[in-house]
Design a protein around this motif. Structure first.
Motif, PDB file in Angstrom:
ATOM      1  N   UNK A 162     -12.763 -59.761  -2.099  1.00 59.77           N
ATOM      2  CA  UNK A 162     -11.085 -59.656  -2.829  1.00 59.77           C
ATOM      3  C   UNK A 162     -10.576 -58.257  -4.086  1.00 59.77           C
ATOM      4  N   UNK A 163     -11.334 -57.278  -4.495  1.00 58.45           N
ATOM      5  CA  UNK A 163     -11.213 -56.351  -5.824  1.00 58.45           C
ATOM      6  C   UNK A 163     -11.281 -55.328  -4.614  1.00 58.45           C
ATOM      7  N   UNK A 164     -11.206 -55.039  -3.045  1.00 61.46           N
ATOM      8  CA  UNK A 164     -12.149 -53.890  -3.227  1.00 61.46           C
ATOM      9  C   UNK A 164     -10.594 -53.475  -2.460  1.00 61.46           C
ATOM     10  N   UNK A 165     -10.756 -52.216  -2.241  1.00 61.75           N
ATOM     11  CA  UNK A 165      -9.752 -51.895  -1.396  1.00 61.75           C
ATOM     12  C   UNK A 165      -9.822 -52.942   0.209  1.00 61.75           C
ATOM     13  N   UNK A 166      -8.426 -52.856   1.136  1.00 61.19           N
ATOM     14  CA  UNK A 166      -9.118 -53.858   2.139  1.00 61.19           C
ATOM     15  C   UNK A 166      -9.004 -52.657   3.134  1.00 61.19           C
ATOM     16  N   UNK A 167      -9.026 -51.483   3.225  1.00 65.83           N
ATOM     17  CA  UNK A 167      -9.545 -50.190   4.193  1.00 65.83           C
ATOM     18  C   UNK A 167     -10.786 -50.292   5.451  1.00 65.83           C
ATOM     19  N   UNK A 168     -10.180 -50.398   6.543  1.00 66.44           N
ATOM     20  CA  UNK A 168     -10.960 -50.671   7.200  1.00 66.44           C
ATOM     21  C   UNK A 168     -11.824 -49.187   8.087  1.00 66.44           C
ATOM     22  N   UNK A 169     -13.077 -49.245   7.924  1.00 63.17           N
ATOM     23  CA  UNK A 169     -13.708 -48.171   8.590  1.00 63.17           C
ATOM     24  C   UNK A 169     -13.558 -48.325  10.862  1.00 63.17           C
ATOM     25  N   UNK A 170     -14.123 -49.523  10.298  1.00 67.04           N
ATOM     26  CA  UNK A 170     -14.273 -49.646  12.605  1.00 67.04           C
ATOM     27  C   UNK A 170     -14.138 -51.577  12.788  1.00 67.04           C
ATOM     28  N   UNK A 171     -13.139 -51.950  13.301  1.00 68.79           N
ATOM     29  CA  UNK A 171     -13.167 -52.487  13.798  1.00 68.79           C
ATOM     30  C   UNK A 171     -13.344 -53.030  15.090  1.00 68.79           C
TER      31      UNK A 171
END
Length: 304
Positions: A162-171
Motif C-alpha cells: 500500500x505504501x509503494x508506487x502502484x506502477x505495473x510492470x506486467x499484467x
C-alpha cells in the motif's frame, strides 16, 4: 291528499310516491336505508360496463353497490360490477402468476447462458452450491515494478504494498492463460500456463522479475496480494508466492502457492492461507471457457 300534488318544504323528504314532483324520477331520491352513496357508485360501475345509465328499481341499486365494493374490478379495467369482483380476486392470482412467470423467465434467460461447469469440467469447477455459473468473470495478475524485501506475514506485505508506487510492470489477464490447474478446494496451489502469444509478448518482462509484489484481481476487485519468489528459496514466507518459469514447450508458467513451501509440502493443517487464495471468482474465470483442470498431486513448479 292527491298523489299528484307537490308538497313544499320538509314534507318533500318523506314523499315516496313513484311519480315524484316536477317530472323527477323516484330513483333520483335517496332511499330510506342510507345507501345513496353506494347507489351512486353502482351507477358509475354500470357505466363502466358500457351499458346505458337507466333508472331502475332499488334492487338494481343493490347490484350497483356490489359492483362498487369490488373496487379491484375497476382497477382491472373492465367487467360488470359482479364480475369485476371475481376479476379482482383472480387479478391478484394473475399478479402472482405474472411474478412467477417473470421469475421463471429470468431463470430461462439465465439458463441460456448458464454453464453447468461442474458436470462439464469436473470437480475443479464445482464452485459451491450453485448448479451453474454465469459467464462474465475475468481476472488479472498485476506484478508491480518496485521490488520488496522478504516479508513473512500477510498483513505486513499488504501494508508494504500500500505504501509503494502502484506502477505495473506486467499484467497477465486470464485470457493470456491457455489453461489453469488447481488442487482440490481449498487449493494450496494454482498453475497458470500462458498461451504461446502471451509467452512471446510478456516473456522479456517476466524473465526480469525477482522479488516483486503482485495483486490478483477479479471483476475489478483485488482479492489478495502476494510476492514473486524463487521456487527453491528457503524463506518461510507465509503469504501467497508466485514462481515463474518455462515449461518444456517454452511456454511461461506461473505457479502460485499459498505460502513459500506449498509446492513441496501441502500438508499444512491451517486452511486460512489456502482459503485466502482459492476464490470462486478465480476458478470461474477459467471454468466458463473450459480451461480449468485438476492439478497433478506430484506436479512441481517450473524452472526459470
Amino acid at each position: 291528499m292527491n298523489s299528484s300534488v307537490c308538497l313544499p318544504g320538509p314534507l318533500l323528504l318523506v314523499l315516496v310516491l313513484a311519480n315524484g314532483c316536477g317530472g323527477k324520477d323516484a330513483s333520483n331520491a335517496h332511499p330510506p336505508d342510507g345507501t345513496g352513496t353506494t347507489t351512486s357508485g353502482g351507477s358509475q360501475s354500470t357505466g363502466d360496463t358500457g351499458g346505458p345509465t337507466t333508472d331502475g328499481p332499488s334492487s338494481s341499486g343493490t347490484s350497483s353497490s356490489t359492483g362498487t365494493s369490488s373496487s379491484g374490478g375497476t382497477s382491472s379495467g373492465g367487467g360488470s360490477g359482479g364480475t369485476a369482483g371475481g376479476d379482482t380476486s383472480s387479478g391478484g392470482t394473475a399478479g402472482g402468476a405474472s411474478m412467477g412467470g417473470s421469475s421463471a423467465g429470468s431463470s430461462g434467460a439465465g439458463g441460456e447462458s448458464c454453464i453447468d461447469a461442474c458436470e462439464l469440467y469436473g470437480s475443479a469447477c464445482c464452485l459451491g452450491s450453485e448448479p451453474c455459473l454465469e459467464p462474465g468473470d475475468s481476472c488479472v495478475i498485476d506484478i508491480l515494478s518496485t521490488g520488496v524485501d522478504v516479508i513473512y506475514e500477510y498483513d505486513d506485505l499488504e501494508q508494504e504494498i500500500a505504501e509503494l508506487p502502484q506502477d505495473i510492470l506486467v499484467s497477465i489477464a486470464d485470457t493470456d492463460i491457455e489453461f489453469a490447474a488447481a488442487d482440490p478446494s481449498p487449493a494450496k496451489r494454482f498453475e497458470f500456463t500462458l498461451t504461446a502469444e502471451a509467452s512471446e509478448l510478456h516473456g522479456a518482462l517476466l524473465d526480469g522479475v525477482r522479488i516483486q509484489p503482485f495483486w490478483l484481481s477479479c471483476n475489478g476487485q483485488r482479492l489478495f496480494a502476494g510476492v514473486t519468489y524463487l521456487s527453491y528459496g528457503a524463506a518461510a514466507i507465509q503469504t501467497p508466492v508466485l514462481h515463474l518459469g518455462r515449461n518444456d514447450e517454452g511456454r511461461w508458467v506461473l505457479a502460485l502457492g499459498a505460502w513459500q513451501a506449498a509446492w513441496f509440502d501441502t500438508t499444512s493443517s491451517d486452511p486460512a492461507p489456502a482459503e485466502r487464495m482459492d476464490r470462486a471468482e478465480l476458478r470461474a474465470a477459467f471454468c466458463q471457457r473450459g480451461a480449468m483442470r485438476e492439478l497433478d498431486p506430484e506436479a512441481l513448479p517450473p524452472d526459470l
